[in-house]
Write an enzyme that holds these catalytic residues in place. Structure first.
Site, mmCIF file in Angstrom:
data_model
loop_
_atom_site.group_PDB
_atom_site.id
_atom_site.type_symbol
_atom_site.label_atom_id
_atom_site.label_comp_id
_atom_site.label_asym_id
_atom_site.label_seq_id
_atom_site.Cartn_x
_atom_site.Cartn_y
_atom_site.Cartn_z
ATOM 1 C CB VAL A 62 -0.955 -0.001 1.211
ATOM 2 C CG1 VAL A 62 -1.687 1.335 1.322
ATOM 3 C CG2 VAL A 62 -1.954 -1.143 1.100
ATOM 4 C CE LYS A 93 9.940 -3.696 2.591
ATOM 5 N NZ LYS A 93 8.583 -3.628 3.212
ATOM 6 C CG LEU A 125 -4.654 0.700 -3.698
ATOM 7 C CD1 LEU A 125 -3.172 0.880 -3.416
ATOM 8 C CD2 LEU A 125 -5.114 1.617 -4.819
ATOM 9 C CG PHE A 164 -15.950 -9.277 -6.322
ATOM 10 C CD1 PHE A 164 -14.904 -9.788 -5.578
ATOM 11 C CD2 PHE A 164 -15.802 -8.030 -6.890
ATOM 12 C CE1 PHE A 164 -13.738 -9.059 -5.401
ATOM 13 C CE2 PHE A 164 -14.643 -7.297 -6.741
ATOM 14 C CZ PHE A 164 -13.600 -7.813 -5.978
ATOM 15 N N GLY A 187 -8.697 -15.356 -1.164
ATOM 16 C CA GLY A 187 -7.489 -15.325 -0.340
ATOM 17 C C GLY A 187 -6.900 -13.936 -0.413
ATOM 18 C CB CYS A 206 -7.794 -7.217 1.520
ATOM 19 S SG CYS A 206 -6.583 -5.963 1.093
ATOM 20 C CE LYS A 254 -6.303 -9.849 -8.115
ATOM 21 N NZ LYS A 254 -6.926 -8.537 -7.839
#
Length: 436
Positions: A11, A35, A153, A252, A260, A263, A326
């Site tokens: 995010v 990172k 998002l 949807f 999964g 979120c 996904k």
């Protein structure tokens, strides 16, 4: 406007890069030096289409930078976003707000001027109140406001979602917060993006309620798919038939192995815990969570039954195509593939797999699965081919080649990618979802 984005995960990084692309001066902060070092070299910590190019463009343009130093990052910032993780807490399922509260305390300590502190992380109702209390009790002399601005998002389409949003929700309790956030999102005002100003608690609840409703739609159509198989109906036609009703909508309503990701699983669980705390149970969401978890394992049993049952499945080779929850992401969090692979392993099947982006993250989650370099290597010698994630790479397989290298032309399509009639014509035994 200078913006500080605390947290450079999914995010925070997407939001920070998009704000920079709008022309704001953005500093993304993270307490992980590795990172930040990787980001400065242009190496992304996540896979998201278009993100690497967007980050590179704005770093070169001088609008986006990265830092480990929170104090310097927030100096002069008019908006400070908190975009750290809120995973499900071990033991009780509540959202773990440890990182949010820690960042709030650090901001309070290092705040050097007036600023709006924005919770971008998905947080339970009342979190903004606690962040405000932390700042107020710190004794900071600087003016501040605490605002809720939840993200909406979709992984795999995040940049487009940010720049062309369905809506922007801003939960503020004073004019100062509203004015600063209006300036933050001014570029989207010009595009006439719907911006909804609400109270802070309302904004926090909108995020959870929205995800719970979408999870309910997914779970509903999955249960209809089971019913379709029993009565001889086609779930895709059922979905079209009800989706054409504008009150319902088509999105949807795609039957599959369950939801999964980062979120829906944690947000539905957190909503349940919030409802329990306020003695206001949400029975529908409770059922959604239970049905979804059961479905993932049931998809593994579906494959086992296609192989002839548990006795016949032992020693058989199963090729799983797709591992992420996904397509267009490398996210393995709560992916249905994990439960499917576990069920197959428990039945004694030998599992191979291929995923375009998710295999590195999948390896430690399913060490018994042999990862392959491409679809055809995974399929070679397989007694069953299972499509778990609907990546574009799996939509146009060379079916003649697949048939020639598989031991058995058996495909279990958990995403209904292929047409049953076409597969029958090609000589495949084809099993979809909700096609009675």
């Amino acid at each position: 406007m200078k913006i500080a984005m605390v947290g450079s995960g999914y995010v925070g990084l997407v939001s920070g890069a998009c704000f920079a692309d709008f022309g704001h001066d953005v500093v993304c902060v993270d307490n992980d030096p590795k990172k930040i070092e990787a980001l400065e070299k242009g190496v992304m910590p996540i896979y998201e289409p278009g993100l690497a190019d967007l980050v590179t463009t704005n770093v070169r343009g001088g609008r986006l930078s990265f830092s480990n130093d929170l104090g310097s990052a927030i100096e002069g910032a008019q908006a400070i976003f908190i975009a750290v993780g809120t995973p499900s807490r071990r033991g009780d399922g509540h959202a773990d707000l440890t990182y949010v509260h820690q960042v709030a305390r650090e901001i309070a300590e290092k705040l050097s001027g007036p600023a709006v502190i924005v919770t971008k992380s998905t947080v339970p109702v009342g979190t903004g109140d606690e962040v405000e209390r932390i700042l107020a009790e710190s004794g900071t002399p600087h003016r501040f406001a605490v605002v809720s601005n939840p993200e909406f998002l979709r992984e795999g389409a995040a940049i487009g979602d940010f720049k062309r949003p369905d809506r922007i929700v801003i939960g503020a309790e004073d004019d100062f917060g509203c004015d600063v956030m209006s300036e933050v999102y001014r570029p989207l005002f010009l595009n006439r993006a719907p911006i909804l100003f609400t109270g802070r608690r309302t904004s926090e609840l909108i995020k959870y309620a929205g995800n719970a409703f979408l999870a309910t739609k997914i779970t509903f159509i999955n249960e209809m798919a089971d019913l379709c198989e029993k009565v001889g109906a086609n779930v895709q036609d059922v979905a079209r038939g009800i989706g054409l009703d504008n009150r319902i909508g088509a999105k949807f309503l795609h039957a599959g192995p369950g939801y999964g990701g980062s979120c829906f699983p944690k947000d539905t669980l957190a909503l349940l815990k919030t409802a329990e705390d306020f003695d206001s149970p949400v029975r529908i969401v409770e059922a959604v969570v239970k049905v979804n978890e059961a479905r993932k394992r049931a998809m593994g049993r579906k494959v086992i039954e296609a192989l002839g049952g548990s006795a016949e499945a032992r020693g058989k080779k199963v090729a799983m195509l797709g591992l992420t929850f996904k397509p267009n992401t490398d996210d393995m969090r709560d992916s249905p593939a994990i439960a499917v692979a576990q069920a197959l392993d428990d039945a004694g099947a030998v599992v191979t797999a291929y995923d375009p982006e998710g295999m590195e993250l999948a390896k430690p989650l399913m060490p018994w699965v042999e990862m392959k370099a491409n679809s055809y290597e995974a399929i070679d010698g397989a007694d069953a081919i299972v499509i778990v994630t609907e990546w574009d790479a799996f939509r146009a397989l060379d079916l003649d080649r697949v048939k020639s290298i598989a031991s058995t032309p058996l495909m279990v399509d958990l995403r209904n990618v292929y047409d049953p009639a076409d597969m029958a014509e090609k000589g495949f035994t084809y099993i979809g979802v909700g096609r009675g």
